[in-house]
Motif scaffolding. Structure first.
Motif, PDB file in Angstrom:
ATOM      1  N   ASP A 123      15.375   4.303  -3.861  1.00 38.92           N
ATOM      2  CA  ASP A 123      15.562   4.897  -2.544  1.00 38.92           C
ATOM      3  C   ASP A 123      14.228   5.491  -2.115  1.00 38.92           C
ATOM      4  N   GLY A 124      14.221   6.200  -0.992  1.00 36.29           N
ATOM      5  CA  GLY A 124      12.966   6.733  -0.491  1.00 36.29           C
ATOM      6  C   GLY A 124      12.288   7.686  -1.458  1.00 36.29           C
ATOM      7  N   TRP A 125      13.053   8.581  -2.073  1.00 37.07           N
ATOM      8  CA  TRP A 125      12.506   9.510  -3.066  1.00 37.07           C
ATOM      9  C   TRP A 125      11.918   8.729  -4.228  1.00 37.07           C
ATOM     10  N   SER A 126      12.615   7.674  -4.636  1.00 35.60           N
ATOM     11  CA  SER A 126      12.149   6.865  -5.766  1.00 35.60           C
ATOM     12  C   SER A 126      10.769   6.283  -5.519  1.00 35.60           C
ATOM     13  N   MET A 127      10.501   5.873  -4.278  1.00 33.30           N
ATOM     14  CA  MET A 127       9.197   5.305  -3.990  1.00 33.30           C
ATOM     15  C   MET A 127       8.107   6.351  -4.146  1.00 33.30           C
ATOM     16  N   GLY A 128       8.419   7.612  -3.817  1.00 29.05           N
ATOM     17  CA  GLY A 128       7.461   8.684  -4.068  1.00 29.05           C
ATOM     18  C   GLY A 128       7.200   8.876  -5.551  1.00 29.05           C
ATOM     19  N   VAL A 129       8.282   8.802  -6.353  1.00 27.74           N
ATOM     20  CA  VAL A 129       8.123   8.906  -7.811  1.00 27.74           C
ATOM     21  C   VAL A 129       7.260   7.765  -8.325  1.00 27.74           C
ATOM     22  N   LEU A 130       7.533   6.551  -7.836  1.00 26.90           N
ATOM     23  CA  LEU A 130       6.777   5.388  -8.296  1.00 26.90           C
ATOM     24  C   LEU A 130       5.294   5.539  -8.000  1.00 26.90           C
ATOM     25  N   ILE A 131       4.950   5.973  -6.791  1.00 24.80           N
ATOM     26  CA  ILE A 131       3.540   6.107  -6.418  1.00 24.80           C
ATOM     27  C   ILE A 131       2.877   7.219  -7.215  1.00 24.80           C
ATOM     28  N   ASP A 132       3.576   8.338  -7.432  1.00 30.19           N
ATOM     29  CA  ASP A 132       3.005   9.427  -8.241  1.00 30.19           C
ATOM     30  C   ASP A 132       2.689   8.937  -9.653  1.00 30.19           C
ATOM     31  N   GLU A 133       3.648   8.219 -10.246  1.00 31.34           N
ATOM     32  CA  GLU A 133       3.433   7.748 -11.620  1.00 31.34           C
ATOM     33  C   GLU A 133       2.372   6.656 -11.661  1.00 31.34           C
ATOM     34  N   LEU A 134       2.366   5.782 -10.661  1.00 34.59           N
ATOM     35  CA  LEU A 134       1.355   4.727 -10.620  1.00 34.59           C
ATOM     36  C   LEU A 134      -0.043   5.336 -10.537  1.00 34.59           C
ATOM     37  N   SER A 135      -0.220   6.355  -9.731  1.00 27.25           N
ATOM     38  CA  SER A 135      -1.522   7.008  -9.602  1.00 27.25           C
ATOM     39  C   SER A 135      -1.944   7.646 -10.923  1.00 27.25           C
ATOM     40  N   ALA A 136      -1.013   8.360 -11.552  1.00 29.44           N
ATOM     41  CA  ALA A 136      -1.344   9.044 -12.799  1.00 29.44           C
ATOM     42  C   ALA A 136      -1.653   8.051 -13.920  1.00 29.44           C
ATOM     43  N   LEU A 137      -0.851   7.010 -14.019  1.00 34.13           N
ATOM     44  CA  LEU A 137      -1.050   6.034 -15.089  1.00 34.13           C
ATOM     45  C   LEU A 137      -2.310   5.205 -14.865  1.00 34.13           C
ATOM     46  N   TYR A 138      -2.569   4.799 -13.638  1.00 34.73           N
ATOM     47  CA  TYR A 138      -3.794   4.031 -13.378  1.00 34.73           C
ATOM     48  C   TYR A 138      -5.019   4.872 -13.706  1.00 34.73           C
ATOM     49  N   ARG A 139      -4.985   6.136 -13.300  1.00 35.20           N
ATOM     50  CA  ARG A 139      -6.112   7.015 -13.603  1.00 35.20           C
ATOM     51  C   ARG A 139      -6.321   7.126 -15.119  1.00 35.20           C
ATOM     52  N   ALA A 140      -5.205   7.236 -15.840  1.00 38.12           N
ATOM     53  CA  ALA A 140      -5.318   7.376 -17.296  1.00 38.12           C
ATOM     54  C   ALA A 140      -5.876   6.115 -17.945  1.00 38.12           C
ATOM     55  N   TYR A 141      -5.400   4.949 -17.520  1.00 34.20           N
ATOM     56  CA  TYR A 141      -5.804   3.696 -18.161  1.00 34.20           C
ATOM     57  C   TYR A 141      -7.181   3.216 -17.701  1.00 34.20           C
ATOM     58  N   ALA A 142      -7.478   3.400 -16.405  1.00 40.49           N
ATOM     59  CA  ALA A 142      -8.727   2.854 -15.866  1.00 40.49           C
ATOM     60  C   ALA A 142      -9.897   3.823 -15.980  1.00 40.49           C
ATOM     61  N   LEU A 143      -9.613   5.125 -15.923  1.00 41.34           N
ATOM     62  CA  LEU A 143     -10.703   6.092 -15.819  1.00 41.34           C
ATOM     63  C   LEU A 143     -10.823   7.009 -17.024  1.00 41.34           C
ATOM     64  N   GLU A 144      -9.724   7.231 -17.742  1.00 40.53           N
ATOM     65  CA  GLU A 144      -9.748   8.221 -18.819  1.00 40.53           C
ATOM     66  C   GLU A 144      -9.707   7.586 -20.208  1.00 40.53           C
ATOM     67  N   GLY A 145      -9.626   6.269 -20.243  1.00 38.96           N
ATOM     68  CA  GLY A 145      -9.681   5.597 -21.543  1.00 38.96           C
ATOM     69  C   GLY A 145      -8.419   5.697 -22.364  1.00 38.96           C
ATOM     70  N   VAL A 146      -7.297   6.051 -21.769  1.00 38.31           N
ATOM     71  CA  VAL A 146      -6.038   6.125 -22.510  1.00 38.31           C
ATOM     72  C   VAL A 146      -5.572   4.705 -22.817  1.00 38.31           C
ATOM     73  N   PRO A 147      -5.207   4.389 -24.052  1.00 39.18           N
ATOM     74  CA  PRO A 147      -4.733   3.034 -24.383  1.00 39.18           C
ATOM     75  C   PRO A 147      -3.503   2.663 -23.556  1.00 39.18           C
TER      76      PRO A 147
END
Length: 571
Positions: free
Chosen positions: A183-207
């Motif tokens: 639902d609409g709230w879910s899309m906000g959750v998805l984008i928040d998690e996508l931002s955090a995970l991409y930052r971790a994998y691409a920029l912070e070296g998290v496996p």
């Protein structure tokens, strides 16, 4: 948190914080009557669907177009250096975190059951459009394909995406989920998690194999089980009784004038028109809301109900409106279909003033929100309205107030992610759907409509009527709502003067049958009457009239005698 620190937050952040605080308070206050949502024990590989999922599954059985009306698309522009592998890894991790994205639906005894896969990846297709002469045309093509391609609810997956490369540092990310898992709230959750995970994998070296985000307390299937158990006793009966009392005897169908007859089966094809109120009117509506203790949502809902009432000629209208339905802290971080729909019965009888209507709508909204737990599907079952394949039950108008963000881009290092403007709708769940939000000091949105019923020109007039009504409400809250002028000066002159300019010069002192005979002599082959593809010329119609006249004379009918006629309208 201090007031000053809240002022420094974006609107989206403030609204999210306040929503979470409200949910926490509701959860705390209701704790005595609500059992905690506990993770389910292992065992079965399939679980009951939620009530909302059950309804959407039934709608999807009506065909691909019906199911496509419940797609949830979101599109992003990605500018800067992109690590596509990190993006894929982040999306895969989201699928692992949220069981609902690994869920498909299979019927058991006629009811949909959730079947959850143990593992899964996010389906992300990649296309390189760089260097193509018509890259923007190709982008529009893929957006259309992505939005309209149906999901297979039985086979899954029910979330997918496409990554379109437009240049070295320019991409577009298309994400589409079926409403049955989001639902609409879910899309906000998805984008928040996508931002955090991409930052971790691409920029912070998290496996990529690890999950740096907090573990989810429960999954959507846990909520579905809890919902069915909790809504089976006193709470359910109390709330069902409220909706039975509220909606019993309400009009089952909005009688708006349409450009075409309603099809026997709802077609779900649609389109939309953008709508924008200028800053002065937007601020005047805020002031009107403050004066009467209403929210902008309530004020705009009141205006639309008044417009619908006048156009339909009904003293009462029923309008559907969504609520997030996340009144438990446990469900806030989940992706899933939680949103519920409230059917608001709005009373326009007695020619209320603007102030009186706002008070009525405010009370109705507050009462409905206090009884929002019972799923809309159960409300329908309780009321048992006459079912029709031609329209949705209980209401055919939807009103949505969106909590808009400031539109700020999310920065992921040197990569900037920003939502693209919404595309025009190609589907319609209801006859009319009005969605509005407050962006940059202006109230903006769109009016979606079923193209089987309405033309775009008709909807453009409806938008102007709504603006005129809002200006009237903001200008004088003591006047009767049904006395506010809707027509612009040009349209008013056309209706009152041009359409009534019917003066013609006719021969005087002759009866109509004599004039008809003269016309038959002048143009015997011209068409005089048509029906269902058949026609009569003036000569043919005059001959039939003469035969009937001679027949009546044989029955003794003379001049000035009255003859009753009882027959269908026909040639």
């Amino acid at each position: 948190m201090t007031t000053s620190s809240m002022d420094q937050m974006s609107r989206a952040q403030r609204e999210a914080l306040l929503a979470r605080a409200k949910a926490a308070r509701i959860s705390k206050n209701d704790g005595a009557r609500q059992d905690a949502i506990a993770p389910r024990a292992g065992g079965p590989t399939q679980w009951p669907s939620s009530f909302a999922q059950q309804r959407l599954w039934l709608i999807s059985q009506m065909g691909e177009q019906a199911s496509a009306a419940y797609h949830v698309p979101v599109h992003f522009s990605l500018r800067g250096p992109l690590d596509a592998d990190a993006l894929q890894a982040a999306l895969d991790r989201i699928v692992q975190r949220h069981e609902t994205l690994r869920t498909r639906f299979a019927p058991v005894d006629g009811q949909p059951m959730q079947r959850i896969a143990e593992d899964g990846r996010f389906s992300l297709l990649r296309h390189d459009l760089s260097g193509q002469a018509d890259a923007q045309g190709q982008l529009a093509h893929w957006i259309d394909i992505e939005t309209q391609t149906p999901f297979d609810l039985a086979a899954g997956p029910l979330a997918r995406g496409r990554l379109l490369r437009l240049g070295e540092d320019e991409h577009v990310l298309l994400l589409t989920l079926h409403h049955i898992v989001s639902d609409g709230w879910s899309m906000g959750v998805l984008i928040d998690e996508l931002s955090a995970l991409y930052r971790a994998y691409a920029l912070e070296g998290v496996p990529a194999q690890t999950d740096p985000l907090p573990a989810l307390p429960i999954q959507y299937a846990d909520y579905a089980l809890w919902q069915r158990q909790w809504l089976s006793g006193e709470v359910q009966l109390k709330q069902q009784a409220y909706w039975r009392e509220q909606l019993d005897g309400a009009p089952a169908l909005i009688t708006l004038p349409t450009d075409r007859p309603r099809p026997a089966v709802q077609e779900y094809a649609g389109a939309s028109l953008d709508l924008e109120l200028d800053e002065d009117l937007s601020e005047a509506l805020r002031a009107l809301s403050r004066k009467h203790g209403t929210t902008l949502y309530m004020t705009l809902l009141a205006a639309w109900s008044a417009l619908a009432s006048r156009l339909a000629g009904q003293d009462e209208v029923v309008i559907g409106t969504p609520v997030a339905n996340r009144t438990r802290v446990e469900v806030e971080p989940l992706i899933g279909f939680f949103v519920n729909t409230l059917a608001l019965r709005l009373d326009l009888s007695g020619s209320p003033s603007v102030a009186e209507l706002l008070a009525r709508v405010r009370e109705q909204v507050l009462q409905a929100q206090a009884h929002q737990d019972v799923p809309f599907e159960q409300v329908v079952e309780v009321l048992k309205p006459a079912r029709s394949m031609a329209h949705t039950p209980l209401f055919q108008l939807m009103f949505t107030w969106h909590n808009a963000s400031d539109g700020d881009a999310v920065r992921l290092g040197d990569l900037q992610l920003q939502a693209l403007p919404e595309q025009e709708r190609r589907s319609a769940q209801f006859d009319l759907s009005l969605g509005l939000q407050d962006v940059g000091g202006r109230i903006v949105g769109s009016l979606g409509f079923a193209t089987a019923l309405f033309d775009r020109a008709t909807m453009a007039r409806h938008v102007e009527y709504l603006k005129a009504l809002l200006r009237g409400m903001a200008g004088d809250d003591s006047q009767s709502v049904d006395r506010i002028a809707l027509l612009a000066d040009g349209e008013r002159r056309q209706v009152l003067e041009a359409h009534n300019a019917t003066q013609r010069d006719y021969p005087q002192g002759q009866c109509v049958h004599r004039l008809f005979e003269q016309q038959a002599v002048r143009t015997p082959e011209a068409i005089a009457a048509e029906q269902d593809g058949q026609s009569l010329s003036y000569a043919e119609l005059n001959a039939r009239a003469n035969r009937l006249a001679h027949h009546l004379r044989t029955l003794g009918v003379g001049a000035d005698d009255r003859v009753a006629i009882g027959m269908p309208r026909s040639l």
